[in-house]
Design an enzyme around this catalytic site. Structure first.
Site, mmCIF file in Angstrom:
data_model
loop_
_atom_site.group_PDB
_atom_site.id
_atom_site.type_symbol
_atom_site.label_atom_id
_atom_site.label_comp_id
_atom_site.label_asym_id
_atom_site.label_seq_id
_atom_site.Cartn_x
_atom_site.Cartn_y
_atom_site.Cartn_z
ATOM 1 N N TRP A 1 36.477 46.804 47.806
ATOM 2 C CA TRP A 1 37.037 45.910 47.113
ATOM 3 C C TRP A 1 38.330 45.316 47.612
ATOM 4 C CZ3 TRP A 1 39.855 46.068 42.261
ATOM 5 C CH2 TRP A 1 39.930 44.825 41.302
ATOM 6 N N ASP B 1 35.516 54.568 41.018
ATOM 7 C CA ASP B 1 35.519 53.263 40.315
ATOM 8 C C ASP B 1 34.372 52.888 39.946
ATOM 9 O OD1 ASP B 1 36.087 50.646 39.817
ATOM 10 O OD2 ASP B 1 37.059 49.982 41.675
ATOM 11 N N ALA C 1 32.310 49.977 37.894
ATOM 12 C CA ALA C 1 32.524 48.660 37.585
ATOM 13 C C ALA C 1 31.321 48.054 37.213
ATOM 14 C CB ALA C 1 33.554 47.844 38.366
ATOM 15 N N LYS D 1 31.829 43.568 33.504
ATOM 16 C CA LYS D 1 30.516 43.299 34.079
ATOM 17 C C LYS D 1 29.294 43.399 32.984
ATOM 18 C CE LYS D 1 32.877 42.209 37.738
ATOM 19 N NZ LYS D 1 34.045 42.748 38.284
HETATM 20 C C1 LMR Z 1 34.811 40.674 42.648
HETATM 21 O O1 LMR Z 1 35.041 41.559 43.345
HETATM 22 O O2 LMR Z 1 34.497 39.406 42.942
HETATM 23 C C2 LMR Z 1 35.263 40.826 41.088
HETATM 24 O O3 LMR Z 1 35.453 42.310 40.922
HETATM 25 C C3 LMR Z 1 36.299 40.089 40.530
HETATM 26 C C4 LMR Z 1 37.587 40.483 41.204
HETATM 27 O O4 LMR Z 1 38.556 40.586 40.255
HETATM 28 O O5 LMR Z 1 37.778 40.484 42.318
#
Ligand code: LMR
Length: 394
Positions: free
Chosen positions: A127, A208, A210, A243
């Protein structure tokens, strides 16, 4: 003073959201930001959340501060959901956080307080906010291989070879389930090998999590986190409710640490609480309270679990539908991996120019590294996406 500031690089996902909003064409398809959407394109408030909000309105008599660490009831409820009974309560410390991002941020701050020289290892890819936060906090960073561009699965040999180089005192950031951005995940036997390697190297995992409940089910998605936390002396865990409870804007998350014994856990708790006080004092409570109410009430919990399961199954059937349509549109099985991936995302493995073509020529928005949000699809848009992918030659 402000003249000394320099422009900041734009976050890829935020930039894409903006571009999508500004696109006035009809029939555009948004597969960008990781937000769940129904077939009609709405992100609903879950029924159990609505009910809990109504109940809360009736019974809440004050908005006075909770504790600096947040409501301990929330910590107990959410750590129960994530960890089950995998670790003894005396080893566990936690603070409520403004979302999963807040939890990640403070996990890295805690690592910095304990071992400022530590290198934080992140998967390649990960991410985009992970490296951004690590850099912002001035920590050293290294990458371990994760994605195999050919199979679109996990490059497990590469991952193990890279994690073997991790030093004692370093931290390894792992995605507990539903890897973002790839959708490719380790099997439980592979997780066992990773845990054994972490044990050998003496590195500390930062998990992590999520998307619990978006992959194979609430329990199944927590299995790796539980295995890690119960096998190693120390673990950090950043959990998000954005989420799986659909409460994105309420900013609800929890930072948990598992320490090596009750005494160490006490000191860790003091440091976690200190970090909250320095950063924002009292964490937001509304979302945390709703989550606690749901998890502690049998009826609400069952209702929430049913709705979450529908969401999960809906995404799985979209995956299967897309894999089948791509088989039709391209005459090949090379997109079968989409049905095997889990969670909200799949990485197509397309070159950035092709992703750009999808956006410019077909109004299809996905992140530049070809991550698509599966929940952005529906039965009408699946064939359109499949045909567009075939046409641009991915
Ligand atoms: C994403 O990866 O799209 C989500 O976790 C939202 C974000 O904050 O980036």
């Amino acid at each position: 003073m402000f003249e000394h500031l320099s422009p900041q690089p734009e976050d890829k996902i935020m930039a894409l959201m903006k571009m999508y909003r500004e696109d006035t064409r009809e029939n555009t398809i948004d597969l960008g930001v990781g937000v769940y959407k129904t077939a009609a394109g709405v992100t609903p408030v879950m029924d159990a959340i609505k009910t809990a909000e109504k109940m809360l309105w009736e019974v809440e008599t004050t908005k006075v501060y909770t504790g600096i660490a947040g409501d301990p009831g929330f910590g107990r409820a959410l750590s129960g959901l994530v960890l089950g009974d995998a670790v003894a309560g005396e080893r566990l410390s936690f603070t409520a956080q403004p979302g999963g991002t807040g939890a990640i941020h403070q996990a890295i701050e805690l690592i910095k307080m304990a071992t400022p020289d530590a290198t934080i290892w992140i998967s390649n890819p990960t991410w985009p906010n992970h490296p951004s936060i690590i850099k912002h906090l001035g920590m050293k960073m290294a990458e371990y291989r994760y994605f195999d561009d050919d199979s679109r699965g996990v490059d497990f040999d590469g991952l193990m070879a890279d994690l073997a180089k991790v030093k004692r005192g370093d931290a390894v950031l792992l995605h507990g389930c539903c890897h973002n951005p790839t959708g490719a995940n380790l099997t439980l036997p592979e997780w066992r090998e990773v845990v054994a390697l972490l044990e050998k190297t003496g590195a500390t995992p930062l998990v992590d999590i999520a998307y619990q409940g978006f992959g194979d089910g609430l329990e199944e998605d927590a299995a790796a986190t539980r295995l890690i936390a119960s096998s190693l002396p120390e673990t950090l865990i950043a959990a998000s409710c954005s989420k799986n409870f659909g409460i994105y804007r309420e900013r609800t998350g929890l930072l948990m640490t598992v320490s090596d014994g009750a005494k160490a856990s006490d000191i860790t708790q003091q440091n976690l609480t200190h970090l909250n006080r320095q950063n924002f004092s009292f964490p937001p409570d509304h979302g945390a309270r709703l989550v606690t109410m749901i998890l502690e009430d049998e009826g609400l919990r069952a209702d929430w679990m049913n709705e979450l399961e529908e969401v999960r199954k809906g995404m799985l059937s979209l995956r299967e539908g897309l894999a089948a349509e791509l088989r039709r549109a391209t005459g090949s099985d090379r997109f079968g991996f989409i049905a095997d991936h889990r969670g909200m995302f799949s990485r197509l493995g397309a070159a950035p120019e092709k992703v750009e073509k999808l956006r410019v020529e077909h109004g299809i928005y996905m992140v530049g590294d070809s991550r698509m949000n599966i929940a952005g699809l529906n039965t009408e848009t699946i064939p359109l996406l499949a045909d567009a992918i075939a046409e641009v030659g991915i």
